[in-house]
Design a protein around this motif. Sequence first.
Motif, mmCIF file in Angstrom:
data_model
loop_
_atom_site.group_PDB
_atom_site.id
_atom_site.type_symbol
_atom_site.label_atom_id
_atom_site.label_comp_id
_atom_site.label_asym_id
_atom_site.label_seq_id
_atom_site.Cartn_x
_atom_site.Cartn_y
_atom_site.Cartn_z
ATOM 1 N N PHE A 165 -26.579 18.560 -53.140
ATOM 2 C CA PHE A 165 -25.756 19.590 -52.489
ATOM 3 C C PHE A 165 -24.823 18.963 -51.462
ATOM 4 O O PHE A 165 -23.651 19.328 -51.368
ATOM 5 C CB PHE A 165 -26.657 20.629 -51.816
ATOM 6 N N ASP A 166 -25.339 17.989 -50.699
ATOM 7 C CA ASP A 166 -24.492 17.307 -49.730
ATOM 8 C C ASP A 166 -23.363 16.557 -50.423
ATOM 9 O O ASP A 166 -22.227 16.530 -49.943
ATOM 10 C CB ASP A 166 -25.323 16.321 -48.900
ATOM 11 N N GLY A 167 -23.688 15.933 -51.577
ATOM 12 C CA GLY A 167 -22.674 15.188 -52.317
ATOM 13 C C GLY A 167 -21.578 16.091 -52.851
ATOM 14 O O GLY A 167 -20.392 15.745 -52.807
ATOM 15 N N VAL A 168 -21.950 17.270 -53.343
ATOM 16 C CA VAL A 168 -20.961 18.223 -53.846
ATOM 17 C C VAL A 168 -20.094 18.747 -52.705
ATOM 18 O O VAL A 168 -18.879 18.922 -52.851
ATOM 19 C CB VAL A 168 -21.660 19.382 -54.588
ATOM 20 N N SER A 169 -20.714 18.994 -51.544
ATOM 21 C CA SER A 169 -19.949 19.456 -50.381
ATOM 22 C C SER A 169 -18.892 18.435 -49.988
ATOM 23 O O SER A 169 -17.763 18.788 -49.628
ATOM 24 C CB SER A 169 -20.899 19.708 -49.206
ATOM 25 N N GLU A 170 -19.234 17.168 -50.085
ATOM 26 C CA GLU A 170 -18.274 16.099 -49.796
ATOM 27 C C GLU A 170 -17.185 16.048 -50.868
ATOM 28 O O GLU A 170 -16.005 15.831 -50.573
ATOM 29 C CB GLU A 170 -19.016 14.757 -49.725
ATOM 30 N N HIS A 171 -17.590 16.288 -52.118
ATOM 31 C CA HIS A 171 -16.648 16.274 -53.244
ATOM 32 C C HIS A 171 -15.586 17.353 -53.108
ATOM 33 O O HIS A 171 -14.436 17.163 -53.541
ATOM 34 C CB HIS A 171 -17.435 16.468 -54.544
ATOM 35 N N TRP A 172 -15.919 18.498 -52.493
ATOM 36 C CA TRP A 172 -14.956 19.592 -52.345
ATOM 37 C C TRP A 172 -13.684 19.147 -51.620
ATOM 38 O O TRP A 172 -12.617 19.708 -51.821
ATOM 39 C CB TRP A 172 -15.588 20.740 -51.566
ATOM 40 N N ARG A 173 -13.821 18.136 -50.774
ATOM 41 C CA ARG A 173 -12.669 17.697 -49.990
ATOM 42 C C ARG A 173 -11.583 17.080 -50.869
ATOM 43 O O ARG A 173 -10.414 17.026 -50.484
ATOM 44 C CB ARG A 173 -13.114 16.698 -48.928
ATOM 45 N N THR A 174 -11.973 16.582 -52.044
ATOM 46 C CA THR A 174 -11.006 15.938 -52.938
ATOM 47 C C THR A 174 -10.914 16.593 -54.312
ATOM 48 O O THR A 174 -10.098 16.189 -55.130
ATOM 49 C CB THR A 174 -11.381 14.453 -53.127
ATOM 50 N N CYS A 175 -11.761 17.592 -54.572
ATOM 51 C CA CYS A 175 -11.751 18.258 -55.880
ATOM 52 C C CYS A 175 -10.400 18.930 -56.118
ATOM 53 O O CYS A 175 -9.958 19.770 -55.326
ATOM 54 C CB CYS A 175 -12.865 19.302 -55.954
ATOM 55 N N PRO A 176 -9.700 18.597 -57.214
ATOM 56 C CA PRO A 176 -8.376 19.168 -57.471
ATOM 57 C C PRO A 176 -8.391 20.674 -57.706
ATOM 58 O O PRO A 176 -7.356 21.332 -57.575
ATOM 59 C CB PRO A 176 -7.915 18.416 -58.734
ATOM 60 N N LYS A 177 -9.553 21.234 -58.019
ATOM 61 C CA LYS A 177 -9.632 22.671 -58.283
ATOM 62 C C LYS A 177 -10.185 23.463 -57.098
ATOM 63 O O LYS A 177 -10.270 24.686 -57.157
ATOM 64 C CB LYS A 177 -10.480 22.928 -59.523
ATOM 65 N N CYS A 178 -10.548 22.758 -56.027
ATOM 66 C CA CYS A 178 -11.053 23.450 -54.842
ATOM 67 C C CYS A 178 -9.885 24.124 -54.131
ATOM 68 O O CYS A 178 -8.849 23.491 -53.891
ATOM 69 C CB CYS A 178 -11.724 22.453 -53.907
ATOM 70 N N PRO A 179 -9.973 25.417 -53.793
ATOM 71 C CA PRO A 179 -8.855 26.154 -53.185
ATOM 72 C C PRO A 179 -8.311 25.504 -51.929
ATOM 73 O O PRO A 179 -7.126 25.621 -51.636
ATOM 74 C CB PRO A 179 -9.471 27.521 -52.866
ATOM 75 N N SER A 180 -9.140 24.800 -51.176
ATOM 76 C CA SER A 180 -8.673 24.225 -49.917
ATOM 77 C C SER A 180 -7.577 23.192 -50.121
ATOM 78 O O SER A 180 -6.798 22.924 -49.219
ATOM 79 C CB SER A 180 -9.843 23.595 -49.169
#
Length: 221
Positions: A165-180
């Motif tokens: 879960f921590d790894g995925v949370s970190e991945h959100w920062r660079t995920c091209p499909k993450c809304p942020s």
Amino acid sequence: MAREGEGLQCSRAGYRCTFVEPPPSVLVQSECPICSGVLRDPHLTNCCGTSFCRTCIEGVRRDQRACPIPTCQKPAFAMMQDKRVEKALRDRIVACENHASGCEWRGTLGSLETHLEKSCLFMTVTCKHNGCSTRGLRKEVSAHEGRCGHRPSCCEYCKQYESSFDGVSEHWRTCPKCPSAQCPNQIAEALSRAESQFECKLLARVAGLETKIGELETKMA
């Protein structure tokens, strides 16, 4: 009855439980002379016929020591499973080893092992997720496992990245499909400074909402 903590010399020594209905001591031995616990997998020696927990007496033989019974002390002996004692004990009702801590379970000695390994809420256990060393009572660790940062997770945006879960949370920062990543009002920057997984996810969701608002404003202009 077992005397807790006395003479424990092996990792799988006797049970530290108490009998609700003790077996008659004149008919059957119930206590291991080495660990003072209730016999676990009883084995008897051919030198004096005394029963011990299997791992306890195996430790004596492995260290090439004499029979531990003072009136015997034969330097060499063989051992075999004591089926008579095992049969006499396995259906006796016992209280859980953790009764003093609050566990109210009662059952047969033969089912105690399963209770301790699978369901006793007062057993000290380690979090089941790889990489996590959290230890505590099962009732507390079970709740922890549902929010543990090491629990398996998959990115809900790209549906491909799998990690803790921590790894995925970190991945959100660079995920091209993450809304942020498309945020027009610096939420992405706030996301990079987030201090907790909950805050990361909240900001990511807010970023997605702000993006949709921005799209609607552009169409209405």
